[in-house]
Scaffold this active site. Structure first.
Site, PDB file in Angstrom:
ATOM      1  N   CYS A   1     -10.761 -28.535 -26.996  1.00  0.00           N
ATOM      2  CA  CYS A   1     -11.389 -29.797 -26.578  1.00  0.00           C
ATOM      3  C   CYS A   1     -12.633 -30.099 -27.413  1.00  0.00           C
ATOM      4  O   CYS A   1     -13.363 -31.048 -27.119  1.00  0.00           O
ATOM      5  CB  CYS A   1     -11.749 -29.749 -25.090  1.00  0.00           C
TER       6      CYS A   1
ATOM      7  N   TYR B   1      -6.392 -17.914 -21.759  1.00  0.00           N
ATOM      8  CA  TYR B   1      -7.291 -18.696 -20.885  1.00  0.00           C
ATOM      9  C   TYR B   1      -6.395 -19.506 -19.955  1.00  0.00           C
ATOM     10  O   TYR B   1      -6.311 -20.730 -20.065  1.00  0.00           O
ATOM     11  CB  TYR B   1      -8.185 -19.631 -21.698  1.00  0.00           C
TER      12      TYR B   1
ATOM     13  N   GLU C   1      -7.081 -14.755 -17.024  1.00  0.00           N
ATOM     14  CA  GLU C   1      -8.056 -15.749 -16.567  1.00  0.00           C
ATOM     15  C   GLU C   1      -9.180 -15.034 -15.824  1.00  0.00           C
ATOM     16  O   GLU C   1      -8.937 -14.109 -15.052  1.00  0.00           O
ATOM     17  CB  GLU C   1      -7.378 -16.770 -15.651  1.00  0.00           C
TER      18      GLU C   1
ATOM     19  N   GLN D   1      -6.287 -29.718 -16.411  1.00  0.00           N
ATOM     20  CA  GLN D   1      -6.564 -30.855 -17.292  1.00  0.00           C
ATOM     21  C   GLN D   1      -6.741 -32.142 -16.479  1.00  0.00           C
ATOM     22  O   GLN D   1      -6.005 -32.386 -15.525  1.00  0.00           O
ATOM     23  CB  GLN D   1      -5.426 -31.030 -18.300  1.00  0.00           C
TER      24      GLN D   1
ATOM     25  N   CYS E   1     -17.295 -52.619 -17.805  1.00  0.00           N
ATOM     26  CA  CYS E   1     -17.961 -51.784 -16.796  1.00  0.00           C
ATOM     27  C   CYS E   1     -19.431 -52.173 -16.686  1.00  0.00           C
ATOM     28  O   CYS E   1     -20.143 -52.169 -17.698  1.00  0.00           O
ATOM     29  CB  CYS E   1     -17.855 -50.304 -17.162  1.00  0.00           C
TER      30      CYS E   1
ATOM     31  N   CYS F   1     -18.721 -43.460 -20.719  1.00  0.00           N
ATOM     32  CA  CYS F   1     -17.784 -44.156 -21.607  1.00  0.00           C
ATOM     33  C   CYS F   1     -18.498 -44.793 -22.790  1.00  0.00           C
ATOM     34  O   CYS F   1     -18.673 -46.005 -22.825  1.00  0.00           O
ATOM     35  CB  CYS F   1     -17.048 -45.257 -20.844  1.00  0.00           C
TER      36      CYS F   1
ATOM     37  N   CYS G   1     -15.970 -45.868 -10.759  1.00  0.00           N
ATOM     38  CA  CYS G   1     -15.838 -45.685 -12.207  1.00  0.00           C
ATOM     39  C   CYS G   1     -14.415 -46.035 -12.634  1.00  0.00           C
ATOM     40  O   CYS G   1     -13.437 -45.601 -12.013  1.00  0.00           O
ATOM     41  CB  CYS G   1     -16.165 -44.238 -12.573  1.00  0.00           C
TER      42      CYS G   1
ATOM     43  N   CYS H   1     -24.999 -45.750 -18.393  1.00  0.00           N
ATOM     44  CA  CYS H   1     -24.286 -44.512 -18.066  1.00  0.00           C
ATOM     45  C   CYS H   1     -24.037 -43.699 -19.332  1.00  0.00           C
ATOM     46  O   CYS H   1     -23.852 -44.252 -20.417  1.00  0.00           O
ATOM     47  CB  CYS H   1     -22.965 -44.848 -17.375  1.00  0.00           C
TER      48      CYS H   1
END
Length: 451
Positions: free
Chosen positions: A408, A312, A333, A283, A74, A83, A160, A80
């Site tokens: 996460c 959630y 939610e 997701q 990239c 990544c 990207c 950036c």
């Protein structure tokens, strides 16, 4: 002992990686953090910042590259903030993510239980179904991309490698409209200018695309020109505006209006259809999401007689995916549009054993507890900050046999697992899932059982 000073050049052997993706080494007992290095590299590092307990450096020269180092594919990689792992082999990336989860559980949670091998991704490029591009416009030319590491300086990136290829055509359409309609970009300092972000979504299984302009205003000029360019793109289903006049950094405002097409796009996940609106949580990696949810269903160990509470729920993906295995599903939610989507998703999939509550997780759980509804299985999929501590007391009153926690952020997961352990719920097993290849983020699903 030699003291490190700014602008010094020192030789380092890279020992590991931080949770943010910086390489780490030590020099005379001082931790040195280096962006862009890979564990196993021998480098010359240029010191750019010195504090009492650590230094920050950049790579001056790679003396001997690590066996895990590869060339990034990239052009925006070095500048950036996205990544940060694109210069290492995927095997090394998986080892790093596995160790991050294991380390957090032991060091932060002080817990010891089996952590299974990380589930790898089949594809490490073109997996993201959502993109949020900050923009800058000068002399009628649109620059869209991503913020540089720890800054609000935009690094141009029209294609990207993590994003869907269709998104570059969407940016080209926005660029033509910007030039023809003389659009200005929002300036954080003056609070003036119209276009703040370009937000794109694609339903990977159906090919449907949603394009949204986030604006500092009530409407846009010459919107027919924008629609004309966007509707040329195969799969374009929805063009909308999000109104955000707030001074903060939050991308979305409270109001979204459709200027062409449908209010939602439709994706298919584990054989079920899901309608997705712009603000709804969904997701970003469709294929890995299916693997994650399959593991969550395995951990829930349904017999068909359970009450499931999904605290959630977003657009209902986890709970509705499990509905065929449970007796009754309660979905909670805080985002009202997501609840509308979740109700519609239940209808279009013929699911009749689901009830929906629009509230935050804590108040929704309190409502169920007041109604005397006992949970056999609770699913937690909170934002990165983890759960409200008060929520665990309410969950305890609901007395579930099992909790399936999807996280996460392994640090907040470890913290919350330790709290749940004190409440009588022991972590039995966890499985990391690589939802975000080439980035430092890692998803984990964990099973807890009542002690």
């Amino acid at each position: 002992m030699e003291t490190i000073k700014k602008n010094d050049e020192i030789k380092l052997h890279i020992e590991g990686m931080t949770s943010e993706g910086s390489a780490v080494s030590h020099y005379n007992g001082m931790a040195v953090f280096v962006r862009g290095a890979v564990p196993g590299d021998d480098i010359t590092a240029h010191i750019i910042k010195v504090s009492k307990s650590y230094c920050i450096a950049r790579v001056q020269e790679i003396i001997s590259p690590s066996d895990s180092r590869i060339d990034s594919d990239c052009p925006a990689f070095k500048s950036c903030g996205g990544c940060s792992l694109r210069n290492m082999t995927y095997d090394e990336e998986l080892k790093y993510k596995q160790s991050r989860v294991e380390d957090a559980i032991k060091r932060i949670g002080h817990l010891d239980f089996p952590i299974k091998q990380i589930i790898p991704a089949d594809e490490t490029n073109r997996y993201r179904n959502k993109a949020q591009f900050p923009v800058f416009i000068e002399n009628g030319e649109l620059t869209a991309g991503f913020y540089a590491y720890k800054s609000h300086r935009i690094i141009p990136c029209s294609d990207c490698l993590l994003q869907q290829e269709d998104f570059k055509y969407c940016l080209e359409a926005f660029s033509k409209w910007v030039k023809k309609a003389n659009i200005t970009s929002y300036d954080e300092r003056s609070k003036k200018g119209l276009l703040r972000h370009i937000y794109l979504r694609k339903a990977v299984s159906t090919g449907e695309i949603m394009a949204c302009a986030v604006i500092n205003g009530k409407d846009i000029p010459k919107k027919e020109l924008l629609v004309e360019e966007l509707e040329k793109i195969e799969g374009m289903k929805s063009v909308c505006l999000n109104i955000n006049k707030n001074a903060g950094n939050v991308i979305f405002g409270d109001e979204t209006k459709v200027i062409w097409g449908e209010e939602t796009i439709c994706d298919i996940l584990l054989g079920k259809k899901f309608e997705i609106s712009p603000e709804s949580f969904y997701q970003v990696n469709h294929n890995q999401c299916e693997k994650l949810y399959e593991k969550a269903i395995e951990y829930a160990a349904f017999t068909g007689e359970e009450n499931l509470v999904d605290l959630y729920c977003g657009v209902g993906t986890i709970g509705l995916s499990m509905a065929g295995n449970a007796k009754q599903v309660f979905e909670i939610e805080i985002v009202s549009d997501a609840i509308k989507n979740a109700k519609k998703n239940a209808r279009i999939n013929g699911i009749q054993n689901a009830e929906f509550i629009c509230a935050d997780a804590l108040n929704g759980a309190r409502e169920l507890e007041k109604r005397g509804i006992m949970a056999d299985v609770v699913v937690l999929d909170p934002p990165r900050k983890g759960c409200n501590k008060e929520l665990f007391d309410v969950i305890k009153l609901m007395n579930p046999k099992r909790i399936v926690y999807v996280s996460c952020d392994s640090a907040t997961l470890a913290r919350d697992l330790a709290i749940l352990d004190e409440k009588g719920y022991r972590a039995v097993e966890a499985t990391p899932v690589d939802m975000f290849p080439r980035t430092t983020h890692v998803e984990t699903v964990c099973l807890l059982c009542k002690q």
